[in-house]
Design a protein around this motif. Structure first.
Motif, PDB file in Angstrom:
ATOM      1  N   GLY A 213     -28.594  38.189   0.630  1.00 27.68           N
ATOM      2  CA  GLY A 213     -27.348  38.944   0.583  1.00 27.68           C
ATOM      3  C   GLY A 213     -26.755  38.750  -0.717  1.00 27.68           C
TER       4      GLY A 213
ATOM      5  N   THR B 214     -30.352  42.745   1.156  1.00 26.76           N
ATOM      6  CA  THR B 214     -29.140  43.291   1.644  1.00 26.76           C
ATOM      7  C   THR B 214     -27.914  43.236   0.785  1.00 26.76           C
TER       8      THR B 214
ATOM      9  N   TYR C 245     -34.345  45.337  11.562  1.00 29.63           N
ATOM     10  CA  TYR C 245     -32.908  45.653  11.837  1.00 29.63           C
ATOM     11  C   TYR C 245     -32.770  45.740  13.112  1.00 29.63           C
TER      12      TYR C 245
ATOM     13  N   ILE D 243     -32.722  37.076   5.142  1.00 27.78           N
ATOM     14  CA  ILE D 243     -32.027  38.100   4.512  1.00 27.78           C
ATOM     15  C   ILE D 243     -31.083  37.639   3.268  1.00 27.78           C
TER      16      ILE D 243
ATOM     17  N   HIS E 172     -29.375  50.842   8.491  1.00 24.63           N
ATOM     18  CA  HIS E 172     -30.598  50.678   7.849  1.00 24.63           C
ATOM     19  C   HIS E 172     -30.917  51.544   6.632  1.00 24.63           C
TER      20      HIS E 172
ATOM     21  N   PRO F  73     -28.505  46.754   4.365  1.00 24.21           N
ATOM     22  CA  PRO F  73     -29.717  46.033   4.533  1.00 24.21           C
ATOM     23  C   PRO F  73     -30.954  47.069   4.134  1.00 24.21           C
TER      24      PRO F  73
ATOM     25  N   GLY G 177     -32.134  48.670   0.051  1.00 25.55           N
ATOM     26  CA  GLY G 177     -30.579  48.200   0.134  1.00 25.55           C
ATOM     27  C   GLY G 177     -29.897  47.735  -1.144  1.00 25.55           C
TER      28      GLY G 177
END
Ligand code: NDP
Length: 477
Positions: free
Chosen positions: A100, A125, A149, A98, A172, A142, A179
């Motif tokens: 971020g 995300t 998800y 992920i 999602h 995300p 995202g």
């Protein structure tokens, strides 16, 4: 112990996100290139929950339950690729990375494609809310696969902000880069909101003659109405703040050159590529850029301006009400443009983004959180295929009611020489969209004249060209 989630990159954002997961009952493996940060985190906040401190990439990956969920919160750009290169060889099919960070969605698309070949889910995300949001509940956007998800959604819902109706501010958004794309536009809209608020402030100060303290009170009042939002709230805080060293309003001792980190610029660049008119967001980015040209501004200071007197006390209050109308109408236009860009991106990349769901997850946690977003959601829920927010009846009626004041404010701004690129661009967009005829017909004529680019006619199908250099008869192209 095995951890349900791991966070690597423990600067302000990563550290707070790891704490947020731990406070919500998850066991969190933590890792950072410089291990001292990892130990500092556990020393300082270890009592908040279950942390597993790890020093090497191998230890970090080994600490995670399978399928692994590994959050990267490092500096966006090359560092993200470096971290992926370090970890990907240690992962197995089904594991999830992920990201971020504030990645460009095109990078996210590339990374997703590359990792998919290895069977790894890459989940770009968007996370909004800054340091405070990361700790207490951000708005989370995300992308990535639906499958990822299913595994991540419940955890993200737990750590996310909750809207006033308790709905978690996460959904999602769509596959691969969706995202990060939506986060990018969120930031573009944030730039526009801030610019419009800045213009409202300047008008209240230079046209109405109010002091920063008085303007703070006006913003506080506005914040109890339809403009109720985080940005209006903090505007009042900043305007009422007094500098301790000089006793002057804080806003008068700060250098008036706005900085930017790039997501607003990306929003405009991508809009140009997609052919979406985001003029309000573009003006906001350009206004920051203009403010930073110190030498150019210095060289221009002597240029002539109008000699108009500020308003009298009785007119000032009426003017403030008008500025509220202008700000609200311009805000509707900014969001109209931003959502148009999301719709265009969704179309271009086949993301199938639900615009109502996007407005719903911006209601809490993020910088543009506002009561207003509930109304946008209602508009898209009522009509998911809404061609534009301006086609929503409620918004159309509100603008209809605001437009006289909106125009008056721009007249006053022009007369007094107060720059209002955001308000003006928003009104021009509104007037252009509703216009019966645009001068684009003349543009087409000019293009045909100098370049034989041809034109279409209002009364017949086909492409036509006029023999401008000859007898000016018309031929079909
Ligand atoms: P920074 O963007 O300042 O990044 C610092 C972190 O990145 C440190 O953990 C650092 O490790 C690590 N890092 C840098 N280069 C490398 C590398 N080559 N290899 C491994 N690790 C590296 O931290 P922030 O917490 O401010 O932001 C993290 C991410 O979140 C960024 O992508 C940012 O854009 C995004 N973001 C930030 C928000 C904010 O309000 N700050 C809001 C929303 C998103 P080391 O300690 O070893 O130097």
């Amino acid at each position: 112990t095995t951890a349900q989630i791991g966070v690597t990159g423990l600067a302000v954002m990563g550290r707070n996100l790891a704490r947020n997961f731990a406070r919500n009952g998850y066991t969190v493996a933590v890792h950072n290139r410089t291990a001292s940060r990892t130990h500092a985190l556990v020393e300082e906040f270890g009592s908040e929950g279950e942390f597993v401190a790890t020093e090497t990439a191998k230890e970090f990956v080994a600490a995670l339950e399978r399928p692994r969920r590994l959050v990267i919160m490092v500096k966006a750009g090359d560092p993200t690729d470096a971290v992926i290169r370090e970890f990907a060889p240690l992962l197995e099919p089904g594991d999830m990375i992920i990201d971020g960070g504030n990645a460009h969605f095109a990078d996210t698309r590339r990374r997703e494609r590359e990792l998919r070949e290895q069977g790894i889910h890459f989940v770009g995300t968007g996370i909004s809310g800054g340091e405070e949001g990361a700790l207490n509940g951000p708005s989370i956007m995300p992308g990535g696969s639906k499958e990822s998800y299913e595994s991540l959604g419940p955890m993200l819902e737990k750590i996310s902000a909750k809207a006033a109706d308790e709905a978690p501010c996460v959904t999602h958004v769509g596959p691969d880069g969706a995202g990060h794309f939506v986060k990018m536009v969120h930031n573009g809209i944030e730039y526009a909101d801030m610019q419009l608020i800045g213009e409202a402030y300047q008008l209240l100060r230079d046209v109405a003659g109010y002091s920063p303290g008085q303007i703070a009170e006006i913003f506080r009042t506005w914040n109890t109405g339809r403009l109720d939002s985080y940005l209006i709230e903090i505007t009042a805080e900043v305007l009422s703040h007094v500098d301790a060293a000089t006793g002057k309003p804080f806003v008068d001792v700060v250098v008036d050159q706005a900085e930017q980190k790039g997501t607003g610029r990306w929003t405009v660049q991508i809009a140009l590529d997609l052919g979406v008119p985001v003029s309000g967001i573009a003006e906001a980015v350009f206004a920051r850029s203009l403010s930073g040209h110190a030498a150019l501004r210095e060289a221009s200071r002597g240029l002539a301006g109008p000699k108009a007197a500020p308003l009298g006390e009785s007119e000032a209050a009426t003017f403030a009400d008008r500025v509220e109308q202008a700000l609200y109408a311009s805000k509707i236009v900014s969001y109209t443009q931003g959502f148009h860009e999301i719709a265009a991106g969704s179309e271009e990349y086949g993301w199938d983004i639900d615009l109502g769901a996007v407005s719903a997850i911006w209601r809490g946690g993020c910088i543009i959180r506002a009561a207003f977003l509930d109304r946008i959601r209602a508009a898209y829920d009522a009509r998911p295929d809404l061609p534009s927010l301006l086609s929503d009846e409620t918004f159309a009626q509100e603008i209809a009611a605001a437009q006289d004041d909106w125009r008056e404010v721009l007249v006053a701004a022009t007369r007094q020489g107060v720059p209002t690129p955001g308000f003006a661009a928003a009104l021009a967009y509104y007037d252009a969209l509703r216009a019966e005829r645009l001068p684009a017909a003349l543009t087409q004529g000019q293009r045909d004249f100098f370049g034989a680019h041809t034109y279409r006619r209002t009364d017949r199908d086909g492409a036509f060209h006029t023999l401008w250099g000859g007898d000016r008869s018309e031929v079909t192209a």
